[in-house]
Design an enzyme around this catalytic site. Structure first.
Site, PDB file in Angstrom:
ATOM      1  N   SER A 102       0.814  -1.219   0.000  1.00 32.72           N
ATOM      2  CA  SER A 102       0.000   0.000   0.000  1.00 32.72           C
ATOM      3  C   SER A 102       0.850   1.274   0.000  1.00 32.72           C
ATOM      4  O   SER A 102       1.524   1.563  -0.963  1.00 32.72           O
ATOM      5  CB  SER A 102      -0.958  -0.043   1.183  1.00 32.72           C
ATOM      6  OG  SER A 102      -1.818   1.048   1.167  1.00 32.72           O
ATOM      7  N   ASP A 119      -2.104   6.661  -3.388  1.00 35.04           N
ATOM      8  CA  ASP A 119      -1.039   5.952  -2.684  1.00 35.04           C
ATOM      9  C   ASP A 119      -0.550   4.830  -3.620  1.00 35.04           C
ATOM     10  O   ASP A 119      -0.940   4.775  -4.782  1.00 35.04           O
ATOM     11  CB  ASP A 119      -1.530   5.419  -1.323  1.00 35.04           C
ATOM     12  CG  ASP A 119      -2.498   4.274  -1.457  1.00 35.04           C
ATOM     13  OD1 ASP A 119      -3.212   4.212  -2.474  1.00 35.04           O
ATOM     14  OD2 ASP A 119      -2.548   3.409  -0.554  1.00 35.04           O
ATOM     15  N   ASP A 168      -1.089   1.634  -4.032  1.00 35.65           N
ATOM     16  CA  ASP A 168      -1.978   0.617  -4.619  1.00 35.65           C
ATOM     17  C   ASP A 168      -3.343   1.189  -5.010  1.00 35.65           C
ATOM     18  O   ASP A 168      -4.275   0.440  -5.304  1.00 35.65           O
ATOM     19  CB  ASP A 168      -2.129  -0.592  -3.696  1.00 35.65           C
ATOM     20  CG  ASP A 168      -2.803  -0.243  -2.369  1.00 35.65           C
ATOM     21  OD1 ASP A 168      -2.764   0.935  -1.970  1.00 35.65           O
ATOM     22  OD2 ASP A 168      -3.362  -1.157  -1.740  1.00 35.65           O
ATOM     23  N   ASP A 219      -5.875   2.514  -3.613  1.00 36.33           N
ATOM     24  CA  ASP A 219      -7.154   2.431  -2.898  1.00 36.33           C
ATOM     25  C   ASP A 219      -7.456   3.768  -2.210  1.00 36.33           C
ATOM     26  O   ASP A 219      -8.539   3.970  -1.692  1.00 36.33           O
ATOM     27  CB  ASP A 219      -7.198   1.257  -1.904  1.00 36.33           C
ATOM     28  CG  ASP A 219      -6.124   1.318  -0.835  1.00 36.33           C
ATOM     29  OD1 ASP A 219      -5.178   2.119  -0.974  1.00 36.33           O
ATOM     30  OD2 ASP A 219      -6.232   0.546   0.136  1.00 36.33           O
TER      31      ASP A 219
HETATM   32 MG    MG Z   1      -3.369   1.650  -0.058  1.00 36.02          MG
END
Ligand code: MG
Length: 458
Positions: free
Chosen positions: A97, A238, A240, A242
């Protein structure tokens, strides 16, 4: 028995806490837990170690008899959505992440594309540490398929969810953090007519542009780029994708709870439901906006998994989210989705006016953050004393919320006293309509907490 899973799956420094050996054994344990004949979807971010860990995880899963489909480089929300939408029995994402490049992680998913329950994690840990994984014979070894085209299904579903709009005339800086959102968000916005100024847009797991956490500190350069490029506003993922953070046209960082408030108004107006689910650490502006639009806030403990659990339990959920820019659209999927957030914000700006106009509708609060050093073993006793102090002192305090730490709610703000989950620290922070009040109240409680810690230390 040892522990593998933290709050967000397995996470650690590559080559030290997190090795290909661990990933393979975890794959074998997960495959055994799944009964050995499950269909598992895997994907991951752009980190230098992701392919190696993903291959090892897949080797363990196929050795246990599971078939593995690899979607390749993919945002975490894409893998989560596709597990459920494509009818897989389980999934896994290799990502750390927002953590720095030396980290990586493995997040295991159930058939609904959400994280596993604590019980499931305990059972997988048991199989892992007791080396109880079951390998199948040559006839039953799982198959491995690459299927990057599955991502198209996610992209179509996102476009369908956001709805068609004309982004012509908008100029937006998109900072993809060299991460998993790099190939999707800028492309989708361009297709919708938005003029995209791409920053950190090539996938690169060394994160040469900036650290993948979209914090104000890490986004300094992006913020000045927004200012200098004459863009309407900016957005930053960020690692990844999400999460998404907004930057105003004049280069100001917008805390994630303000985008949550904006999209809460949207979700309530769209009739998605009437409950907004967010941790006790989020800004009061979310509550004000929710109530103004006929909704209510359900407060939770801090962390994505509890927000998801509460959204599952809620009878009429409209939206969930955190102050870090992670927003969950429950009628799309119960995962944080920074790509939907990016598109929806552009849609709102295209249809309703500038980002500054939209933000001007959200009440402003001043946040003041501080903390008191405190050894981990003293934290429970400190919090007990804080609670009894609060009992005695109820002047001005309208409500006390003890869902996570102790939150004193005032008519125009709040103070939250909460032990850090990762550091030897009691966090003391809060907000109020004016800065002086925020600082005065938070500092008062910081002094009290410091005194309690000192007395307990003798
Ligand atoms: Mg993330």
């Amino acid at each position: 028995m040892g522990r593998l899973f933290g709050t967000f799956g397995v996470r650690g420094v590559v080559g030290e806490d997190l090795t290909e050996d661990l990933a393979r054994r975890l794959g074998l344990a997960f495959g055994t837990y799944l009964g050995g004949d499950a269909e598992v979807l895997i994907g991951g971010d752009t980190r230098t170690s992701t392919d190696t860990l993903k291959d090892a995880l897949a080797a363990g899963l196929t050795a246990a008899g599971c078939d593995v489909t690899d979607v390749g480089v993919a945002p975490t929300p894409a893998v989560q959505y596709l597990v459920e939408a494509e009818g897989f029995d389980a999934g896994a994402v290799v990502t750390a992440s927002h953590n720095p490049p030396e980290f990586n992680g493995i997040k295991l998913l159930g058939p609904d594309g959400c994280g596993l329950s604590k019980e499931a994690e305990r059972e997988i840990e048991r199989i892992y540490f007791e080396e109880d994984g079951e390998r199948v014979g040559w006839r039953s070894v799982g198959e491995r398929t690459r299927a990057p085209e599955l991502l198209n299904g996610f992209v179509d579903a996102v476009l369908d969810y956001v709805g068609d709009f004309d982004g012509e005339g908008l100029r937006v800086v998109v900072d993809a953090a060299n991460g998993a959102g790099a190939t999707i968000t800028p492309r989708l916005l361009s297709e919708l007519g938005v003029e995209v100024v791409s920053v950190n847009a090539h996938p690169d797991g060394r994160f040469p542009g900036r650290e993948p956490e979209p914090s104000e500190e890490n986004l300094r350069e992006t913020m000045s780029m927004v200012r200098a490029s004459d863009a309407d506003f900016g957005m930053a993922h960020d690692g990844d994708a999400d999460r998404l953070i907004l930057i105003t046209g004049d280069g100001q960082f917008v805390p994630g709870d303000y985008s949550l408030a904006l999209l809460s108004a949207w979700a309530l107006e769209e009739g998605k439901g009437r409950q907004i689910v967010t941790p006790v650490s989020s800004s009061m502006c979310v509550q004000e906006v929710a109530e103004e639009h006929g909704g209510e806030v359900i407060w939770t403990k801090v962390g994505e998994p509890v927000v998801v659990e509460e959204l599952k339990r809620a009878d009429d959920p409209a939206l969930g989210g955190e102050e870090n820019g992670g927003i969950i659209y429950p009628d799309f999927h119960l995962s944080r989705n920074g790509i939907i957030t990016a598109l929806l914000i552009c849609r709102l700006v295209a249809e309703e006016g500038s980002l500054s106009d939209l933000l001007a509708r959200i009440p402003r609060y001043h946040l003041h953050k501080t903390g008191v050093e405190c050894p981990d073993d003293l934290k429970p006793r400190v919090m007990e004393e804080v609670e009894s102090l609060v009992e005695e002192e109820r002047e001005d305090v309208e409500d006390v919320i003890t869902i996570d730490g102790v939150k004193l709610v005032y008519e125009d703000g709040w103070v939250l006293i909460r032990p850090s989950g990762t550091e030897p620290l009691i966090r003391v922070f809060g907000e109020a309509r004016d800065e002086d009040t925020a600082v005065r109240r938070v500092e008062k409680w910081r002094r009290r907490v410091r005194e309690i810690v000192r007395n307990l230390q003798g």
